[in-house]
Design an enzyme around this catalytic site. Sequence first.
Site, PDB file in Angstrom:
ATOM      1  N   LYS A   1      -7.948  78.960 -16.584  1.00 25.18           N
ATOM      2  CA  LYS A   1      -7.404  78.886 -15.227  1.00 25.18           C
ATOM      3  C   LYS A   1      -6.946  77.450 -14.971  1.00 25.18           C
ATOM      4  O   LYS A   1      -7.636  76.505 -15.372  1.00 25.18           O
ATOM      5  CB  LYS A   1      -8.492  79.307 -14.230  1.00 25.18           C
ATOM      6  CG  LYS A   1      -8.036  79.394 -12.781  1.00 25.18           C
ATOM      7  CD  LYS A   1      -9.183  79.887 -11.888  1.00 25.18           C
ATOM      8  CE  LYS A   1      -8.749  80.071 -10.442  1.00 25.18           C
ATOM      9  NZ  LYS A   1      -9.836  80.602  -9.598  1.00 25.18           N
TER      10      LYS A   1
ATOM     11  N   SER B   1      -8.740  84.574  -6.608  1.00 23.83           N
ATOM     12  CA  SER B   1      -7.728  83.616  -6.983  1.00 23.83           C
ATOM     13  C   SER B   1      -7.447  83.509  -8.483  1.00 23.83           C
ATOM     14  O   SER B   1      -6.402  82.981  -8.858  1.00 23.83           O
ATOM     15  CB  SER B   1      -8.135  82.235  -6.470  1.00 23.83           C
ATOM     16  OG  SER B   1      -9.300  81.779  -7.131  1.00 23.83           O
TER      17      SER B   1
ATOM     18  N   SER C   1     -13.494  85.355  -6.602  1.00 24.30           N
ATOM     19  CA  SER C   1     -12.245  85.041  -7.316  1.00 24.30           C
ATOM     20  C   SER C   1     -12.220  85.368  -8.800  1.00 24.30           C
ATOM     21  O   SER C   1     -11.172  85.274  -9.427  1.00 24.30           O
ATOM     22  CB  SER C   1     -11.888  83.570  -7.129  1.00 24.30           C
ATOM     23  OG  SER C   1     -11.299  83.355  -5.870  1.00 24.30           O
TER      24      SER C   1
END
Lengths: 487, 95
Positions: free
Chosen positions: A79, A154, A178
């Site tokens: 990420k 997210s 997330s």
Amino acid sequence: MTTLHADTLAGLAARLARGECSSVELTRHFLARIAAHDDGLNAFISVLETRALAQAEAADRCRARGEAGPLTGLPIAHKDIFCARDTRTTCGSRMLESFVAPYDAAVVARLDAAGVVTLGKTNMDEFAMGSSNETSYFGPVRNPWDPSRVPGGSSGGSAAAVAAGLAPAATGTDTGGSIRQPAALTGLTGLKPTYGRVSRWGMVAFASSLDQAGTLTRSAEDAALLLSAMAGADARDSTSVEAEVPDYRAALETPPERLRIGVPRNFFDDGLEEAVAVTVREALAEFERQGAELVEVDLPNLPLSVPTYYVVAPAEASSNLSRFDGVRFGHRCEDPQDLLDLYERSRGEGFGAEVKRRIMTGTYVLSAGYYDAYYLKAQQVRQLITADFARAFEAVDLLMGPTTPTPAFELGAKTADPVQMYLNDIYTIGVNLAGLPGISIPCGEVTGLPVGLQIVAPHFGEPALLAAAHRYQQATDWHLRMPSAYA
Amino acid sequence: MSLTNDQVRGIARLARLRLTDEEVSEVSGKLASILEMVDQLQATDTREVVPMAHPLDAAQRLRPDEVTEADQRDDYQRNAPQTERGLYLVPRVVE
């Protein structure tokens, strides 16, 4: 035989060990997948081809010397919230559009040291604030199961990348859901470890008392493999815990004899879509068939977790994001007239709408005269929510329920009303407030879209959590399904 | 719960965020609905409840005050918008 991009990390590790393919071949395969498919998904912000191939060559040399570990040569994606030295780390924001990290995050360094290859950095909601990946400065990510729908957020880029077979696994972060929510919406296994289990060093901070790094994988076994390398104390993160790191993979083979599973009554109330409820109940029945006992439990304060979170998280965010001032790093406006103009315009231009809203919410609840009514109150309710979980765990080993109220929703469906978007995390947020470990595993489909089962354990209960998820995945194959367009 | 545009501008000023007029009117409605949702907390009885600051109830660890980091100023300043002789430059503050 399973194609390379549909295989698990454990499966790919076995191929490498048997000499069926090299890390360079694996890495080239996934880089080619990214080149062929990412235009339609927008899962990656940066693809690190040169770095990845150099790491893969090093991994192959390591194996040739007979020094390979369980992760040597396996490609994954990070990420874009994790700093990786000399690579761009944007956190999905214009603010950090040209920020080149001068050091490695602890997660990146540990996985690098274990011989993992980094394919690239994945798209995400700006500063991890979002549940749909629509707040990214770099554009929304599409769900590989249906490109008109969101992948969740997210960690939406990590989820889409793994679901579409552009990477066999990816890292993520989970502040209010997330990792678990996008895993549920894309048919993956998403693990959020206990707060403090994995070092937050080098992970761009959102809400420091909630943030935790974890994994998006195809199986609980893969999550165990990665967590074993990621977990552990770190002097540079004073909230990382010193508790010994167990062998998570070995723990998969020793599930508790007579599992007592708590099913929170209010996880199945009005907000839950009926078809999702049916699917999750069917998964619970599978655990029952395996000998587990289901017990209904009450978490009376859980409905307050969303309002509590939307005081605590924005308050911490407004403080954490004050570092973006246009002076030391990040976006700076053109021709500032004075220092105040420099701060206000740099931040006004660098942050997107959702991030500004959360900073302002946080600023408001922390401002003079409001602190007791909001922040102090929220910290007290947080204590009550945590106590609810503790009471439940006196009688049961694990809690199980849905991860999300619905399967993946359409792009744009919830952008007009932030509160509707926030309610998507109603089942996941309480787990962060209490600092507990949680996992989402695929347990069925509704109209062709994946549904996630959430499992929650007491603090440091990852071994039991992963063992239960693994046992379910031994008996079912939902976790191995891929969207047909990417199979 | 409602917020006037002036209240929103006041919060934005505290947060050092420059908002356009369009952003101000968009934010005021959304911020108000967030604060209204948050107001559910007020109905909960929290007398005698100790506020929770940390999920594991841990105390902050201390370490000896020793120099452990090497100088990495050049590395770190590579990301700075404007520097000169190792210093960060900002608009003149004192005339």
